[in-house]
Write a protein that holds these residues in place. Structure first.
Motif, short mmCIF file in Angstrom:
data_model
loop_
_atom_site.label_atom_id
_atom_site.label_comp_id
_atom_site.label_asym_id
_atom_site.label_seq_id
_atom_site.Cartn_x
_atom_site.Cartn_y
_atom_site.Cartn_z
N ALA A 96 9.12 -17.50 -6.43
CA ALA A 96 7.94 -18.11 -7.06
C ALA A 96 6.83 -17.08 -7.25
O ALA A 96 6.17 -17.04 -8.29
CB ALA A 96 7.45 -19.28 -6.21
N ALA A 97 6.63 -16.21 -6.25
CA ALA A 97 5.60 -15.17 -6.36
C ALA A 97 5.93 -14.19 -7.47
O ALA A 97 5.06 -13.78 -8.25
CB ALA A 97 5.46 -14.44 -5.03
N LEU A 153 0.67 -16.35 -3.17
CA LEU A 153 1.49 -15.35 -2.49
C LEU A 153 1.55 -14.06 -3.30
O LEU A 153 1.44 -12.95 -2.74
CB LEU A 153 2.91 -15.90 -2.27
CG LEU A 153 3.90 -14.97 -1.56
CD1 LEU A 153 3.35 -14.56 -0.20
CD2 LEU A 153 5.25 -15.65 -1.41
N PRO A 164 9.96 -18.80 -1.82
CA PRO A 164 8.57 -18.45 -2.11
C PRO A 164 8.44 -17.08 -2.77
O PRO A 164 7.55 -16.86 -3.59
CB PRO A 164 7.89 -18.47 -0.73
CG PRO A 164 9.00 -18.27 0.24
CD PRO A 164 10.19 -18.91 -0.36
N VAL A 169 5.88 -27.28 -6.51
CA VAL A 169 5.67 -26.30 -5.45
C VAL A 169 6.25 -24.94 -5.80
O VAL A 169 5.62 -23.90 -5.60
CB VAL A 169 6.27 -26.81 -4.12
CG1 VAL A 169 6.18 -25.73 -3.04
CG2 VAL A 169 5.55 -28.08 -3.66
N LEU A 170 7.47 -24.93 -6.37
CA LEU A 170 8.20 -23.68 -6.55
C LEU A 170 8.40 -23.26 -8.00
O LEU A 170 8.83 -22.13 -8.26
CB LEU A 170 9.58 -23.78 -5.88
CG LEU A 170 9.56 -23.99 -4.36
CD1 LEU A 170 10.96 -24.35 -3.88
CD2 LEU A 170 9.05 -22.75 -3.65
N ALA A 176 2.97 -24.12 -7.34
CA ALA A 176 1.71 -23.92 -6.62
C ALA A 176 1.82 -22.83 -5.57
O ALA A 176 0.82 -22.23 -5.18
CB ALA A 176 1.31 -25.24 -5.95
N ALA A 177 3.05 -22.53 -5.12
CA ALA A 177 3.21 -21.54 -4.05
C ALA A 177 3.19 -20.11 -4.57
O ALA A 177 2.83 -19.20 -3.82
CB ALA A 177 4.52 -21.81 -3.31
N GLY A 178 3.61 -19.91 -5.81
CA GLY A 178 3.75 -18.55 -6.32
C GLY A 178 2.48 -17.75 -6.47
O GLY A 178 2.38 -16.63 -5.92
#
Length: 218
Positions: A137-138, A163, A134, A94-95, A158-160
């Motif tokens: 990560a972005a 965003l 988040p 995720v991160l 997956a979050a970066g």
């Protein structure tokens, strides 16, 4: 004889007075402060252990381990066991590398508790940590980092990427080509501020850490 009888008759009351005095001493500010310090040190130890276990789980992450995203009969290679493999899989998928930020917070929070500096305002520190995840990560998604590291989702998880694309598109629509540069600057500036509050280290702490790192490097 009468004094002995009087002593025996006064015995229960004297015992009660002594118990009451002991209770007052136990409830004194000094005793309460000492209990709070010991509890803080115990919590610091728990956080250090949690941070070390989380570090081991992330550092020894293997995408081929059994997890919620991988169904396999092979034995878990993660040194933190099955639980560590599952937690690391979710965090890194995720991160990405941003999953290390909570580990850093666990360690610095433990240090603050062990040195009796407390975590106040804890709600603010926790909120800053959750907001920084988040965004970190972005920001990582905008850097030319190797693909599929540290996991299949890449450095930003997956979050970066979504965003980062949203922020980049917004700023480019407002500012044009310069929006790309500003996206990097704004993201990392906000992340630095949030991380500063979340970690709970003062400027003096950072200076001492920098001097210690410089001495170790030499």
């Amino acid at each position: 004889m009468s004094r002995a009888l009087d002593g025996r008759n006064a015995g229960p009351g004297a015992v009660g007075d002594r118990l009451a005095a002991a209770g007052r001493r136990f409830a004194s500010p000094a005793v309460k402060a000492a209990i709070r310090r010991r509890l803080a040190e115990l919590l610091a130890l728990v956080l250090v252990i949690a941070g070390l276990v989380a570090s081991i789980a992330l550092a020894t992450y293997d995408p081929a381990d059994p997890s919620w995203s991988t169904a396999t009969a092979r034995e878990t290679a993660n040194l933190a066991g099955s639980v560590g493999a599952h937690v690391a899989d979710v965090a890194l998928q995720v991160l990405g590398y941003a999953a290390w930020l909570p580990v850093a917070c666990l360690m610095t929070w433990a240090w603050r508790l062990a040195t009796h500096r407390g975590l106040s305002p804890f709600a603010l520190r926790l909120a800053c940590l959750l907001a920084a995840l988040p965004l970190t990560a972005a920001a990582l998604a905008l850097l030319p980092l190797p693909a599929a590291q540290p996991g299949p989702a890449g450095a930003a998880g997956a979050a970066g990427p979504p965003l980062a694309d949203g922020v980049l598109t917004l700023l480019e629509s407002i500012l044009g080509p310069i929006g790309t540069l500003l996206t990097h600057m704004i993201l990392w500036g906000i992340i630095a501020l949030l991380a500063f509050v979340a970690l709970g280290l003062s400027l003096g702490d950072w200076r001492r850490a920098g001097r210690a790192a410089g001495s170790a490097a030499r």
